[in-house]
Design an enzyme around this catalytic site. Structure first.
Site, PDB file in Angstrom:
ATOM      1  N   CYS A  52       0.861  -1.172   0.000  1.00  0.00           N
ATOM      2  CA  CYS A  52       0.000   0.000   0.000  1.00  0.00           C
ATOM      3  C   CYS A  52       0.905   1.232   0.000  1.00  0.00           C
ATOM      4  O   CYS A  52       1.820   1.328   0.823  1.00  0.00           O
ATOM      5  CB  CYS A  52      -0.895   0.007   1.238  1.00  0.00           C
ATOM      6  SG  CYS A  52      -1.819   1.548   1.428  1.00  0.00           S
ATOM      7  N   ASP A  59      -0.249  -5.857   0.302  1.00  0.00           N
ATOM      8  CA  ASP A  59      -1.502  -6.164  -0.379  1.00  0.00           C
ATOM      9  C   ASP A  59      -1.282  -7.453  -1.169  1.00  0.00           C
ATOM     10  O   ASP A  59      -0.188  -7.694  -1.674  1.00  0.00           O
ATOM     11  CB  ASP A  59      -1.895  -5.039  -1.344  1.00  0.00           C
ATOM     12  CG  ASP A  59      -2.369  -3.792  -0.621  1.00  0.00           C
ATOM     13  OD1 ASP A  59      -3.099  -3.925   0.369  1.00  0.00           O
ATOM     14  OD2 ASP A  59      -2.019  -2.691  -1.074  1.00  0.00           O
ATOM     15  N   VAL A  74       6.860 -14.293 -23.799  1.00  0.00           N
ATOM     16  CA  VAL A  74       7.599 -13.832 -22.630  1.00  0.00           C
ATOM     17  C   VAL A  74       8.262 -15.046 -21.976  1.00  0.00           C
ATOM     18  O   VAL A  74       7.672 -16.137 -21.915  1.00  0.00           O
ATOM     19  CB  VAL A  74       6.701 -13.075 -21.627  1.00  0.00           C
ATOM     20  CG1 VAL A  74       5.671 -13.985 -20.963  1.00  0.00           C
ATOM     21  CG2 VAL A  74       7.532 -12.354 -20.578  1.00  0.00           C
ATOM     22  N   GLU A  75       9.495 -14.886 -21.554  1.00  0.00           N
ATOM     23  CA  GLU A  75      10.202 -15.961 -20.840  1.00  0.00           C
ATOM     24  C   GLU A  75       9.678 -15.959 -19.413  1.00  0.00           C
ATOM     25  O   GLU A  75       9.664 -14.921 -18.750  1.00  0.00           O
ATOM     26  CB  GLU A  75      11.718 -15.710 -20.905  1.00  0.00           C
ATOM     27  CG  GLU A  75      12.553 -16.890 -20.449  1.00  0.00           C
ATOM     28  CD  GLU A  75      12.608 -17.023 -18.953  1.00  0.00           C
ATOM     29  OE1 GLU A  75      12.353 -18.141 -18.453  1.00  0.00           O
ATOM     30  OE2 GLU A  75      12.885 -16.018 -18.274  1.00  0.00           O
ATOM     31  N   SER A  76       9.217 -17.108 -18.931  1.00  0.00           N
ATOM     32  CA  SER A  76       8.449 -17.170 -17.686  1.00  0.00           C
ATOM     33  C   SER A  76       9.264 -16.809 -16.437  1.00  0.00           C
ATOM     34  O   SER A  76       8.723 -16.223 -15.503  1.00  0.00           O
ATOM     35  CB  SER A  76       7.786 -18.537 -17.516  1.00  0.00           C
ATOM     36  OG  SER A  76       8.751 -19.552 -17.444  1.00  0.00           O
ATOM     37  N   HIS A  93      -4.012  -0.863  -6.191  1.00  0.00           N
ATOM     38  CA  HIS A  93      -4.316  -2.075  -6.951  1.00  0.00           C
ATOM     39  C   HIS A  93      -4.466  -1.803  -8.443  1.00  0.00           C
ATOM     40  O   HIS A  93      -3.947  -2.537  -9.275  1.00  0.00           O
ATOM     41  CB  HIS A  93      -5.610  -2.723  -6.456  1.00  0.00           C
ATOM     42  CG  HIS A  93      -5.616  -3.071  -5.006  1.00  0.00           C
ATOM     43  ND1 HIS A  93      -4.494  -3.348  -4.272  1.00  0.00           N
ATOM     44  CD2 HIS A  93      -6.646  -3.198  -4.143  1.00  0.00           C
ATOM     45  CE1 HIS A  93      -4.826  -3.623  -3.031  1.00  0.00           C
ATOM     46  NE2 HIS A  93      -6.129  -3.544  -2.917  1.00  0.00           N
ATOM     47  N   GLU A  94      -5.188  -0.746  -8.760  1.00  0.00           N
ATOM     48  CA  GLU A  94      -5.442  -0.420 -10.161  1.00  0.00           C
ATOM     49  C   GLU A  94      -4.136  -0.134 -10.898  1.00  0.00           C
ATOM     50  O   GLU A  94      -3.934  -0.593 -12.027  1.00  0.00           O
ATOM     51  CB  GLU A  94      -6.371   0.803 -10.252  1.00  0.00           C
ATOM     52  CG  GLU A  94      -7.744   0.587  -9.630  1.00  0.00           C
ATOM     53  CD  GLU A  94      -7.826   0.915  -8.126  1.00  0.00           C
ATOM     54  OE1 GLU A  94      -8.960   1.040  -7.638  1.00  0.00           O
ATOM     55  OE2 GLU A  94      -6.788   1.036  -7.445  1.00  0.00           O
TER      56      GLU A  94
END
Length: 154
Positions: A52, A59, A74-76, A93-94
């Site tokens: 936060c 969070d 994308v390489e994981s 969060h957004e």
């Protein structure tokens, strides 16, 4: 395939430090050897953590990222390290959810991408954040993200 599409990867196959910030995180990609086929790739991060920005308290979220790749995958491991870098990052969060999606879209240039950020309650209110680049591609099986709405003890 005669060309080694993995030769430039720097993090896979060895020890890698967790980046201190999302901006420091090195995302890596490889050429999509199946670029002539439309298909969905799903990454699920059920233990995503950020901070936060006001209190510094952690969070927690369950993230689901679906994308239909174009020329790049994308390489994981690099994705995992990028996502882990948010545990030291203060943002709402957004902002976290959309920042992740926008960085992936800018880096991979996928045909389509969506993200679901299913955040655990803060102040008694769960916050879910959803975004996608446009309409789902026709003819590609993209299952429901499968995360039920938060019900608490109900």
């Amino acid at each position: 395939m005669s060309e080694n599409i993995y030769k430039d990867l720097k993090q896979l196959g060895g020890a890698a430090q967790i980046p201190q910030t999302p901006e420091e995180a090195l995302l890596e990609r490889v050429a999509n050897p199946q670029a002539d086929v439309q298909y969905n790739v799903r990454f699920t991060a059920p233990e995503f953590t950020s901070l936060c920005p006001m209190t510094g308290q952690p969070d927690f979220a369950h993230l689901v990222i679906d994308y239909v790749p174009g020329q790049w995958l994308v390489e994981s491991k690099s994705l995992k390290l990028y996502l882990t870098s948010f545990r030291n990052h203060g943002a709402f969060h957004e902002d976290c959810t959309i920042s992740i999606a926008r960085r992936l879209v800018g880096f991979l240039e996928p045909e389509w991408l969506r993200i679901g950020g299913y955040w655990y309650p803060r102040g008694g209110i769960p916050i879910d954040v959803f975004w996608q680049t446009g309409a789902m591609p026709e003819g590609v099986w993209i299952p429901d993200q499968g995360v039920p709405p938060y019900r608490g003890r109900g």
